[in-house]
Scaffold this active site. Structure first.
Site, PDB file in Angstrom:
ATOM      1  N   ASP A  70       0.839  -1.200   0.000  1.00 37.05           N
ATOM      2  CA  ASP A  70       0.000   0.000   0.000  1.00 37.05           C
ATOM      3  C   ASP A  70       0.874   1.250   0.000  1.00 37.05           C
ATOM      4  O   ASP A  70       2.060   1.192   0.318  1.00 37.05           O
ATOM      5  CB  ASP A  70      -0.992   0.003   1.182  1.00 37.05           C
ATOM      6  CG  ASP A  70      -0.357  -0.356   2.514  1.00 37.05           C
ATOM      7  OD1 ASP A  70       0.874  -0.211   2.654  1.00 37.05           O
ATOM      8  OD2 ASP A  70      -1.085  -0.778   3.428  1.00 37.05           O
ATOM      9  N   ASN A 138      -9.141  -1.377  12.653  1.00 39.03           N
ATOM     10  CA  ASN A 138     -10.517  -1.553  12.177  1.00 39.03           C
ATOM     11  C   ASN A 138     -10.656  -2.817  11.327  1.00 39.03           C
ATOM     12  O   ASN A 138     -11.652  -2.986  10.623  1.00 39.03           O
ATOM     13  CB  ASN A 138     -10.956  -0.326  11.369  1.00 39.03           C
ATOM     14  CG  ASN A 138     -10.061  -0.089  10.160  1.00 39.03           C
ATOM     15  OD1 ASN A 138      -9.100  -0.816   9.933  1.00 39.03           O
ATOM     16  ND2 ASN A 138     -10.381   0.934   9.385  1.00 39.03           N
TER      17      ASN A 138
HETATM   18  C1  GLP Z   1      -1.490   0.426   8.441  1.00 36.39           C
HETATM   19  C2  GLP Z   1      -1.083  -0.198   7.099  1.00 36.39           C
HETATM   20  C3  GLP Z   1      -1.118  -1.695   7.141  1.00 36.39           C
HETATM   21  C4  GLP Z   1      -0.507  -2.141   8.458  1.00 36.39           C
HETATM   22  C5  GLP Z   1      -1.484  -1.785   9.555  1.00 36.39           C
HETATM   23  C6  GLP Z   1      -1.002  -2.144  10.949  1.00 36.39           C
HETATM   24  O1  GLP Z   1      -2.542   1.327   8.292  1.00 36.39           O
HETATM   25  N1  GLP Z   1      -1.840   0.221   5.970  1.00 36.39           N
HETATM   26  O2  GLP Z   1      -0.414  -2.226   6.034  1.00 36.39           O
HETATM   27  O3  GLP Z   1      -0.309  -3.523   8.411  1.00 36.39           O
HETATM   28  O4  GLP Z   1      -1.898  -0.446   9.474  1.00 36.39           O
HETATM   29  O5  GLP Z   1       0.088  -1.354  11.366  1.00 36.39           O
HETATM   30  P1  GLP Z   1       0.894  -1.623  12.682  1.00 36.39           P
HETATM   31  O6  GLP Z   1       1.650  -2.880  12.472  1.00 36.39           O
HETATM   32  O7  GLP Z   1       1.819  -0.437  12.839  1.00 36.39           O
HETATM   33  O8  GLP Z   1      -0.103  -1.727  13.789  1.00 36.39           O
END
Ligand code: GLP
Length: 250
Positions: A70, A138
Protein backbone atom coordinates in the site's frame (compact mmCIF):
# COMPACT_ATOMS: atom_id res chain seq x y z
CA UNK A 1 -10.39 -23.78 3.12
CA UNK A 2 -10.53 -23.56 6.90
CA UNK A 3 -9.99 -21.40 9.91
CA UNK A 4 -6.58 -19.75 10.05
CA UNK A 5 -4.00 -21.42 12.23
CA UNK A 6 -3.38 -19.23 15.27
CA UNK A 7 0.09 -19.29 16.78
CA UNK A 8 0.46 -17.68 20.18
CA UNK A 9 3.74 -16.02 21.09
CA UNK A 10 4.86 -14.18 24.19
CA UNK A 11 6.07 -10.90 22.77
CA UNK A 12 7.16 -8.99 19.66
CA UNK A 13 10.58 -10.71 19.62
CA UNK A 14 9.09 -14.17 19.44
CA UNK A 15 6.56 -12.89 16.92
CA UNK A 16 9.44 -11.84 14.67
CA UNK A 17 11.15 -15.22 14.95
CA UNK A 18 8.01 -17.28 14.35
CA UNK A 19 6.94 -15.06 11.45
CA UNK A 20 10.42 -15.33 9.95
CA UNK A 21 10.31 -19.14 10.24
CA UNK A 22 7.19 -19.18 8.08
CA UNK A 23 8.63 -16.74 5.54
CA UNK A 24 11.91 -18.67 5.34
CA UNK A 25 10.06 -21.91 4.70
CA UNK A 26 8.35 -20.37 1.67
CA UNK A 27 11.46 -18.65 0.34
CA UNK A 28 13.55 -21.79 0.73
CA UNK A 29 10.98 -23.91 -1.06
CA UNK A 30 10.55 -21.35 -3.83
CA UNK A 31 13.54 -18.98 -4.04
CA UNK A 32 11.84 -16.97 -6.78
CA UNK A 33 8.82 -16.22 -4.56
CA UNK A 34 6.71 -13.14 -5.01
CA UNK A 35 6.27 -11.66 -1.56
CA UNK A 36 3.92 -8.85 -0.63
CA UNK A 37 5.38 -6.82 2.19
CA UNK A 38 3.46 -4.75 4.74
CA UNK A 39 4.91 -1.74 6.46
CA UNK A 40 3.61 -0.71 9.89
CA UNK A 41 5.39 -1.44 13.14
CA UNK A 42 4.38 -5.04 13.71
CA UNK A 43 6.39 -6.81 10.98
CA UNK A 44 9.62 -4.88 11.68
CA UNK A 45 11.02 -7.58 13.98
CA UNK A 46 10.22 -10.22 11.38
CA UNK A 47 12.15 -8.28 8.72
CA UNK A 48 15.11 -7.74 11.08
CA UNK A 49 15.10 -11.46 11.76
CA UNK A 50 15.08 -12.24 8.03
CA UNK A 51 17.98 -9.86 7.51
CA UNK A 52 20.03 -11.49 10.23
CA UNK A 53 19.32 -14.98 8.89
CA UNK A 54 20.39 -13.80 5.48
CA UNK A 55 23.64 -12.40 6.87
CA UNK A 56 24.21 -15.78 8.51
CA UNK A 57 23.73 -17.46 5.12
CA UNK A 58 20.56 -19.24 6.23
CA UNK A 59 18.39 -17.82 3.44
CA UNK A 60 18.92 -16.43 0.01
CA UNK A 61 16.85 -13.52 -1.21
CA UNK A 62 18.55 -12.99 -4.54
CA UNK A 63 15.61 -14.23 -6.56
CA UNK A 64 12.56 -13.02 -4.66
CA UNK A 65 10.33 -10.28 -6.00
CA UNK A 66 8.97 -7.86 -3.40
CA UNK A 67 5.48 -6.52 -3.99
CA UNK A 68 4.38 -3.25 -2.41
CA UNK A 69 1.21 -3.56 -0.33
CA UNK A 70 0.00 0.00 0.00
CA UNK A 71 1.02 3.63 -0.45
CA UNK A 72 -0.35 7.05 0.35
CA UNK A 73 -1.35 9.28 -2.53
CA UNK A 74 -0.24 12.86 -3.01
CA UNK A 75 3.29 12.68 -1.60
CA UNK A 76 6.18 14.35 -3.37
CA UNK A 77 9.38 12.49 -4.26
CA UNK A 78 11.45 11.72 -1.18
CA UNK A 79 8.61 12.47 1.28
CA UNK A 80 9.46 11.03 4.70
CA UNK A 81 5.99 9.45 4.90
CA UNK A 82 6.40 7.30 1.79
CA UNK A 83 5.53 3.69 2.61
CA UNK A 84 7.85 2.59 -0.20
CA UNK A 85 10.62 4.45 1.60
CA UNK A 86 9.76 2.55 4.80
CA UNK A 87 9.72 -0.72 2.85
CA UNK A 88 13.13 0.12 1.41
CA UNK A 89 14.68 0.81 4.81
CA UNK A 90 13.14 -2.17 6.58
CA UNK A 91 13.02 -4.88 3.90
CA UNK A 92 14.55 -4.12 0.51
CA UNK A 93 17.89 -2.71 1.66
CA UNK A 94 18.56 -5.22 4.46
CA UNK A 95 17.70 -8.08 2.09
CA UNK A 96 19.49 -6.43 -0.84
CA UNK A 97 16.57 -6.57 -3.21
CA UNK A 98 17.25 -4.30 -6.20
CA UNK A 99 14.59 -2.08 -7.80
CA UNK A 100 14.12 -4.39 -10.76
CA UNK A 101 12.73 -6.99 -8.37
CA UNK A 102 10.27 -4.64 -6.69
CA UNK A 103 6.74 -4.31 -7.94
CA UNK A 104 5.44 -0.89 -6.95
CA UNK A 105 1.89 0.38 -6.98
CA UNK A 106 0.76 2.95 -9.58
CA UNK A 107 0.50 6.40 -8.01
CA UNK A 108 -0.23 8.69 -10.93
CA UNK A 109 -1.77 8.76 -14.38
CA UNK A 110 -4.78 6.55 -14.97
CA UNK A 111 -4.99 4.76 -11.62
CA UNK A 112 -7.86 2.51 -12.64
CA UNK A 113 -5.88 1.21 -15.57
CA UNK A 114 -2.64 1.06 -13.58
CA UNK A 115 -4.25 -0.88 -10.75
CA UNK A 116 -5.85 -3.42 -13.04
CA UNK A 117 -2.50 -3.90 -14.82
CA UNK A 118 -0.96 -4.49 -11.38
CA UNK A 119 -3.52 -7.20 -10.55
CA UNK A 120 -3.13 -8.76 -13.99
CA UNK A 121 0.65 -8.96 -13.57
CA UNK A 122 0.16 -10.86 -10.32
CA UNK A 123 -2.44 -13.13 -11.86
CA UNK A 124 -0.41 -13.79 -15.03
CA UNK A 125 2.50 -14.79 -12.91
CA UNK A 126 0.33 -17.27 -11.01
CA UNK A 127 -0.43 -15.26 -7.87
CA UNK A 128 1.54 -14.32 -4.80
CA UNK A 129 3.57 -16.91 -2.91
CA UNK A 130 3.68 -15.12 0.39
CA UNK A 131 1.83 -12.21 1.97
CA UNK A 132 3.31 -10.75 5.15
CA UNK A 133 0.53 -8.62 6.58
CA UNK A 134 -0.32 -6.54 9.62
CA UNK A 135 -3.78 -5.81 10.98
CA UNK A 136 -5.45 -2.43 11.13
CA UNK A 137 -7.36 -1.55 14.29
CA UNK A 138 -10.52 -1.55 12.18
CA UNK A 139 -9.74 -4.95 10.63
CA UNK A 140 -8.13 -3.70 7.44
CA UNK A 141 -5.42 -5.55 5.50
CA UNK A 142 -3.17 -3.19 3.56
CA UNK A 143 -5.58 -0.28 3.16
CA UNK A 144 -8.62 -2.43 2.40
CA UNK A 145 -10.79 -0.38 4.70
CA UNK A 146 -14.19 -1.56 5.90
CA UNK A 147 -16.35 -2.22 4.00
CA UNK A 148 -14.13 -4.27 1.64
CA UNK A 149 -15.10 -7.68 0.39
CA UNK A 150 -13.06 -10.58 -0.92
CA UNK A 151 -13.51 -9.47 -4.52
CA UNK A 152 -11.93 -6.06 -3.86
CA UNK A 153 -9.30 -5.26 -6.48
CA UNK A 154 -6.21 -3.12 -6.25
CA UNK A 155 -7.49 0.45 -6.18
CA UNK A 156 -7.50 3.95 -4.84
CA UNK A 157 -9.13 4.26 -1.40
CA UNK A 158 -10.11 6.92 1.11
CA UNK A 159 -8.62 6.31 4.52
CA UNK A 160 -11.04 6.15 7.45
CA UNK A 161 -10.66 8.43 10.48
CA UNK A 162 -9.63 5.39 12.57
CA UNK A 163 -6.81 4.56 10.18
CA UNK A 164 -5.67 8.17 9.92
CA UNK A 165 -5.54 8.34 13.70
CA UNK A 166 -3.64 5.02 13.93
CA UNK A 167 -1.17 6.08 11.20
CA UNK A 168 -0.55 9.38 12.99
CA UNK A 169 1.68 7.38 15.35
CA UNK A 170 4.16 6.98 12.51
CA UNK A 171 4.25 10.56 11.26
CA UNK A 172 3.40 12.88 14.13
CA UNK A 173 -0.20 14.02 13.92
CA UNK A 174 -3.40 13.07 12.13
CA UNK A 175 -2.93 16.13 9.94
CA UNK A 176 0.33 14.58 8.67
CA UNK A 177 -1.48 11.51 7.34
CA UNK A 178 -2.69 11.69 3.74
CA UNK A 179 -6.37 10.89 3.30
CA UNK A 180 -6.05 8.83 0.13
CA UNK A 181 -4.03 5.78 -0.73
CA UNK A 182 -3.64 2.88 -3.12
CA UNK A 183 -3.83 -0.66 -1.81
CA UNK A 184 -3.44 -4.13 -3.21
CA UNK A 185 -6.96 -5.57 -3.18
CA UNK A 186 -8.15 -8.37 -0.95
CA UNK A 187 -8.76 -10.51 -4.03
CA UNK A 188 -5.03 -10.79 -4.79
CA UNK A 189 -3.99 -10.97 -1.14
CA UNK A 190 -6.41 -13.75 -0.21
CA UNK A 191 -5.19 -15.87 -3.13
CA UNK A 192 -1.59 -15.92 -1.81
CA UNK A 193 -0.30 -19.43 -1.23
CA UNK A 194 0.85 -18.50 2.25
CA UNK A 195 -0.39 -15.63 4.38
CA UNK A 196 1.30 -14.61 7.62
CA UNK A 197 -0.68 -12.07 9.63
CA UNK A 198 1.31 -10.63 12.52
CA UNK A 199 -0.62 -9.01 15.35
CA UNK A 200 0.86 -7.37 18.40
CA UNK A 201 -0.27 -5.14 21.24
CA UNK A 202 -3.33 -4.45 23.30
CA UNK A 203 -4.88 -2.11 20.75
CA UNK A 204 -5.51 -5.16 18.51
CA UNK A 205 -7.14 -7.29 21.23
CA UNK A 206 -10.75 -7.00 20.15
CA UNK A 207 -10.19 -6.89 16.44
CA UNK A 208 -7.92 -9.95 16.25
CA UNK A 209 -10.56 -12.04 17.97
CA UNK A 210 -13.13 -10.83 15.49
CA UNK A 211 -10.80 -11.69 12.63
CA UNK A 212 -10.24 -15.23 13.87
CA UNK A 213 -13.58 -16.07 15.45
CA UNK A 214 -16.13 -13.52 14.27
CA UNK A 215 -18.49 -13.52 11.32
CA UNK A 216 -16.90 -13.24 7.90
CA UNK A 217 -17.84 -10.10 5.99
CA UNK A 218 -16.85 -6.70 4.63
CA UNK A 219 -17.21 -4.96 8.01
CA UNK A 220 -14.00 -6.73 9.10
CA UNK A 221 -12.02 -7.19 5.88
CA UNK A 222 -9.40 -9.45 7.49
CA UNK A 223 -12.16 -11.89 8.51
CA UNK A 224 -12.02 -13.21 4.92
CA UNK A 225 -8.79 -14.92 5.99
CA UNK A 226 -11.12 -17.53 7.49
CA UNK A 227 -12.11 -18.47 3.94
CA UNK A 228 -8.76 -18.12 2.17
CA UNK A 229 -7.63 -21.16 0.21
CA UNK A 230 -3.96 -20.89 1.06
CA UNK A 231 -2.00 -21.59 4.19
CA UNK A 232 -2.98 -18.86 6.67
CA UNK A 233 -1.25 -18.28 9.98
CA UNK A 234 -2.12 -15.57 12.46
CA UNK A 235 0.83 -14.99 14.76
CA UNK A 236 -0.44 -13.11 17.79
CA UNK A 237 1.32 -12.01 20.94
CA UNK A 238 0.03 -12.13 24.50
CA UNK A 239 -0.68 -8.42 24.64
CA UNK A 240 -2.97 -8.69 21.64
CA UNK A 241 -4.73 -11.95 22.44
CA UNK A 242 -4.85 -11.86 26.22
CA UNK A 243 -3.89 -14.70 28.50
CA UNK A 244 -6.42 -17.38 27.50
CA UNK A 245 -4.87 -19.24 24.64
CA UNK A 246 -8.02 -20.62 23.14
CA UNK A 247 -8.72 -19.32 19.66
CA UNK A 248 -12.36 -20.30 19.45
CA UNK A 249 -15.23 -22.03 21.17
CA UNK A 250 -15.29 -25.68 20.09
C1 GLP B 1 -1.49 0.43 8.44
C2 GLP B 1 -1.08 -0.20 7.10
C3 GLP B 1 -1.12 -1.69 7.14
C4 GLP B 1 -0.51 -2.14 8.46
C5 GLP B 1 -1.48 -1.78 9.56
C6 GLP B 1 -1.00 -2.14 10.95
O1 GLP B 1 -2.54 1.33 8.29
N1 GLP B 1 -1.84 0.22 5.97
O2 GLP B 1 -0.41 -2.23 6.03
O3 GLP B 1 -0.31 -3.52 8.41
O4 GLP B 1 -1.90 -0.45 9.47
O5 GLP B 1 0.09 -1.35 11.37
P1 GLP B 1 0.89 -1.62 12.68
O6 GLP B 1 1.65 -2.88 12.47
O7 GLP B 1 1.82 -0.44 12.84
O8 GLP B 1 -0.10 -1.73 13.79
Amino acid sequence: MGRPRVVFVDDPDELGRVGADLAVETITRDPASWVVVATGRTPMGLYAELASRRRAGLIHTDQITAVQLDEYLGLGAGDRRSLLGWMRRSFLEPLEIPDDRVMTLPLDGDLVRGCSAFDEAIEDRGGLDLAILGLGENGHLGFNEPPSDDEARTRKVQLSPVTIEANARYWGAASDVPSEAVTVGLHSLLAARRIVLVVSGEAKHEIVREVVDGPVGPAVPASYLQEAEGDVTVVVDRAAWGSDRVPRAT
